[in-house]
Design a protein around this motif. Structure first.
Motif, PDB file in Angstrom:
ATOM      1  N   ARG A  89       0.750  -1.221  -0.243  1.00 36.22           N
ATOM      2  CA  ARG A  89      -0.310  -0.038   0.160  1.00 36.22           C
ATOM      3  C   ARG A  89       0.401   1.402   0.090  1.00 36.22           C
ATOM      4  NH1 ARG A  89      -2.521   1.232   5.506  1.00 36.22           N
ATOM      5  NH2 ARG A  89       0.175   1.541   5.873  1.00 36.22           N
ATOM      6  N   ASP A  90       1.884   1.009   1.393  1.00 35.61           N
ATOM      7  CA  ASP A  90       2.764   2.344   0.585  1.00 35.61           C
ATOM      8  C   ASP A  90       3.092   2.681  -0.834  1.00 35.61           C
ATOM      9  OD1 ASP A  90       1.808   2.668   3.815  1.00 35.61           O
ATOM     10  OD2 ASP A  90       3.875   1.981   4.389  1.00 35.61           O
ATOM     11  N   VAL A  91       3.670   1.429  -0.929  1.00 32.54           N
ATOM     12  CA  VAL A  91       4.491   1.487  -2.326  1.00 32.54           C
ATOM     13  C   VAL A  91       3.319   2.930  -3.434  1.00 32.54           C
ATOM     14  CG1 VAL A  91       5.863   0.501  -4.302  1.00 32.54           C
ATOM     15  CG2 VAL A  91       6.055   0.186  -1.707  1.00 32.54           C
ATOM     16  N   VAL A  92       2.745   1.697  -3.114  1.00 26.84           N
ATOM     17  CA  VAL A  92       1.421   2.017  -4.085  1.00 26.84           C
ATOM     18  C   VAL A  92       1.265   3.562  -4.230  1.00 26.84           C
ATOM     19  CG1 VAL A  92      -1.555   1.281  -5.184  1.00 26.84           C
ATOM     20  CG2 VAL A  92       0.781  -0.044  -4.801  1.00 26.84           C
ATOM     21  N   ALA A  93       0.379   3.905  -2.884  1.00 29.85           N
ATOM     22  CA  ALA A  93       0.386   5.148  -2.529  1.00 29.85           C
ATOM     23  C   ALA A  93       1.527   6.364  -2.719  1.00 29.85           C
ATOM     24  CB  ALA A  93       0.198   5.608  -1.109  1.00 29.85           C
ATOM     25  N   ALA A  94       2.503   5.986  -2.750  1.00 25.36           N
ATOM     26  CA  ALA A  94       3.831   6.751  -2.990  1.00 25.36           C
ATOM     27  C   ALA A  94       3.468   7.077  -5.355  1.00 25.36           C
ATOM     28  CB  ALA A  94       4.974   6.443  -2.491  1.00 25.36           C
ATOM     29  N   MET A  95       3.492   5.795  -5.510  1.00 28.54           N
ATOM     30  CA  MET A  95       3.683   6.292  -7.121  1.00 28.54           C
ATOM     31  C   MET A  95       1.980   6.536  -7.542  1.00 28.54           C
ATOM     32  SD  MET A  95       6.171   4.535  -8.484  1.00 28.54           S
ATOM     33  CE  MET A  95       7.124   5.255  -6.569  1.00 28.54           C
ATOM     34  N   HIS A  96       1.216   7.193  -7.166  1.00 29.93           N
ATOM     35  CA  HIS A  96       0.108   7.614  -7.468  1.00 29.93           C
ATOM     36  C   HIS A  96       0.406   9.181  -7.089  1.00 29.93           C
ATOM     37  CE1 HIS A  96      -2.268   4.665  -8.806  1.00 29.93           C
ATOM     38  NE2 HIS A  96      -2.375   4.060  -8.454  1.00 29.93           N
ATOM     39  N   GLN A  97       0.697   8.762  -5.996  1.00 32.68           N
ATOM     40  CA  GLN A  97       1.235  10.639  -5.372  1.00 32.68           C
ATOM     41  C   GLN A  97       2.092  11.237  -6.387  1.00 32.68           C
ATOM     42  OE1 GLN A  97       4.392  10.907  -1.550  1.00 32.68           O
ATOM     43  NE2 GLN A  97       3.027  12.642  -1.293  1.00 32.68           N
ATOM     44  N   LEU A  98       3.441  10.838  -6.715  1.00 27.54           N
ATOM     45  CA  LEU A  98       4.299  11.211  -8.112  1.00 27.54           C
ATOM     46  C   LEU A  98       2.983  11.377  -9.058  1.00 27.54           C
ATOM     47  CD1 LEU A  98       6.851  11.721  -9.040  1.00 27.54           C
ATOM     48  CD2 LEU A  98       7.251   9.433  -8.918  1.00 27.54           C
ATOM     49  N   THR A  99       2.960  10.476  -9.368  1.00 31.62           N
ATOM     50  CA  THR A  99       2.201  10.554 -10.890  1.00 31.62           C
ATOM     51  C   THR A  99       1.104  11.875 -10.702  1.00 31.62           C
ATOM     52  OG1 THR A  99       1.635   7.867 -11.268  1.00 31.62           O
ATOM     53  CG2 THR A  99       0.502   9.396 -12.082  1.00 31.62           C
ATOM     54  N   ALA A 100      -0.090  12.231  -9.470  1.00 36.69           N
ATOM     55  CA  ALA A 100      -0.154  12.954  -9.378  1.00 36.69           C
ATOM     56  C   ALA A 100       0.211  14.306  -9.464  1.00 36.69           C
ATOM     57  CB  ALA A 100      -1.469  13.218  -8.523  1.00 36.69           C
ATOM     58  N   ARG A 101       1.070  14.139  -8.673  1.00 36.16           N
ATOM     59  CA  ARG A 101       1.923  15.740  -9.291  1.00 36.16           C
ATOM     60  C   ARG A 101       2.452  15.752 -10.424  1.00 36.16           C
ATOM     61  NH1 ARG A 101       5.151  14.715  -4.794  1.00 36.16           N
ATOM     62  NH2 ARG A 101       4.485  15.616  -3.584  1.00 36.16           N
ATOM     63  N   GLU A 102       3.065  15.121 -11.377  1.00 30.20           N
ATOM     64  CA  GLU A 102       3.256  14.727 -12.675  1.00 30.20           C
ATOM     65  C   GLU A 102       2.402  15.774 -12.945  1.00 30.20           C
ATOM     66  OE1 GLU A 102       6.701  15.133 -13.382  1.00 30.20           O
ATOM     67  OE2 GLU A 102       7.532  15.212 -11.671  1.00 30.20           O
ATOM     68  N   VAL A 103       1.405  14.659 -12.904  1.00 31.33           N
ATOM     69  CA  VAL A 103       0.313  15.142 -14.223  1.00 31.33           C
ATOM     70  C   VAL A 103      -0.684  16.501 -14.347  1.00 31.33           C
ATOM     71  CG1 VAL A 103       0.412  13.088 -15.085  1.00 31.33           C
ATOM     72  CG2 VAL A 103      -0.949  13.878 -13.598  1.00 31.33           C
ATOM     73  N   LEU A 149       0.921  10.074 -17.618  1.00 30.85           N
ATOM     74  CA  LEU A 149       2.354  10.528 -17.822  1.00 30.85           C
ATOM     75  C   LEU A 149       3.330   9.002 -18.372  1.00 30.85           C
ATOM     76  CD1 LEU A 149       4.468  11.555 -16.099  1.00 30.85           C
ATOM     77  CD2 LEU A 149       3.888   9.773 -13.580  1.00 30.85           C
ATOM     78  N   GLY A 150       3.051   8.012 -18.721  1.00 29.04           N
ATOM     79  CA  GLY A 150       4.017   7.798 -19.753  1.00 29.04           C
ATOM     80  C   GLY A 150       5.785   6.695 -18.476  1.00 29.04           C
ATOM     81  N   ASN A 151       5.573   7.134 -18.025  1.00 27.42           N
ATOM     82  CA  ASN A 151       6.098   6.374 -16.595  1.00 27.42           C
ATOM     83  C   ASN A 151       6.360   5.390 -16.954  1.00 27.42           C
ATOM     84  OD1 ASN A 151       8.317   5.673 -15.195  1.00 27.42           O
ATOM     85  ND2 ASN A 151       8.363   8.039 -14.369  1.00 27.42           N
ATOM     86  N   ARG A 152       7.174   4.683 -17.629  1.00 26.53           N
ATOM     87  CA  ARG A 152       7.274   2.881 -17.397  1.00 26.53           C
ATOM     88  C   ARG A 152       7.253   2.023 -16.086  1.00 26.53           C
ATOM     89  NH1 ARG A 152       4.146  -1.172 -17.897  1.00 26.53           N
ATOM     90  NH2 ARG A 152       5.808  -3.276 -18.496  1.00 26.53           N
ATOM     91  N   ALA A 153       8.678   2.992 -15.671  1.00 27.51           N
ATOM     92  CA  ALA A 153       9.379   2.621 -14.304  1.00 27.51           C
ATOM     93  C   ALA A 153       7.528   2.773 -13.381  1.00 27.51           C
ATOM     94  CB  ALA A 153      10.334   3.690 -14.115  1.00 27.51           C
ATOM     95  N   ILE A 154       7.261   3.574 -12.985  1.00 27.52           N
ATOM     96  CA  ILE A 154       5.625   3.285 -12.427  1.00 27.52           C
ATOM     97  C   ILE A 154       4.923   2.183 -12.763  1.00 27.52           C
ATOM     98  CG2 ILE A 154       3.832   4.374 -11.802  1.00 27.52           C
ATOM     99  CD1 ILE A 154       5.238   7.600 -11.974  1.00 27.52           C
TER     100      ILE A 154
END
Length: 222
Positions: A89-103, A149-154
């Motif tokens: 959950r913490d990892v998934v939350a961080a990935m969506h947090q980063l995505t939201a900030r970028e888009v 966003l299209g970030n393949r790592a995320i």
């Protein structure tokens, strides 16, 4: 292991990724429950494929924490354990947090409308008590910013850890679904207005609101 009846076999040209998705979804939706033994021969017959793509899929599922494999012995569906869910959950939350900030501020009106429509279907499913439909709509909503966003790592990280969280989420929607509808609306508004930090904050909250301890307790595991 009881195999679901009435499920048509898929085409024998089914790709490895398709086998993985079918097995992953069967675990997430509870078709195969915690502790259930998965036999590659029976799964291959169910899907209408050879054992090779099934074995490869089970290895991938092991990497996601959805199954536990004992070499030379058996493969079973993992228990819903609070620590494993909390970590994912913490990892998934961080990935969506980063995505939201970028888009934030970069989504087109069509993307925003698709998110609103997905949230409308999510709300209807919650009201109807249709957990499967709610999960499908929720996944569609959150997949849109990630795709933009299209970030393949995320995308790769989410592909690995999201299923574990989704399985636990099935226990949450009955009690917390309506609150999620409101969080989704707030997220969409913040993304539309270009408020990067606000969108990132609510995106993290959406996912971090999942209580791993409560879910493990409800499942009788963890």
């Amino acid at each position: 292991m009881p195999i679901p009846s009435g499920t048509p076999s898929v085409d024998r040209t089914l790709l490895r990724d398709d086998v993985y998705r079918r097995l992953r979804d069967a675990i997430v939706d509870g078709t195969f429950g915690p502790g259930e033994q998965l036999k590659d021969g029976e799964l291959a017959a169910w899907l209408g494929v050879s054992r090779t793509p099934v074995r490869e899929a089970l290895l991938r599922l092991g990497g996601s924490g959805l199954v536990v494999a004992l070499p030379g012995r058996s493969t079973t569906v993992s228990a819903i354990e609070s620590q494993a869910v909390r970590d994912a959950r913490d990892v998934v939350a961080a990935m969506h947090q980063l995505t939201a900030r970028e888009v934030a501020g970069k989504l087109g009106e069509r993307d925003l409308d698709r998110m609103r429509e997905a949230n409308r279907r999510f709300a209807e499913a919650v009201d109807a008590g249709d957990v499967s439909a709610a999960l499908d709509a929720d996944e569609e909503l959150h997949r849109i910013p990630v795709a933009v966003l299209g970030n393949r790592a995320i995308e790769t990280v989410l592909e690995q850890f999201d299923p574990l969280v989704r399985r636990a989420e099935r226990l949450r929607f009955g009690a917390d679904g309506k609150a999620s509808v409101e969080r989704h609306d707030t997220l969409i508004d913040l993304l539309a207005s270009g408020d990067a930090e606000g969108a990132a904050s609510i995106a993290y909250e959406v996912w971090h609101s999942l209580s791993a301890d409560d879910d493990a307790e409800k499942s009788g595991r963890g």
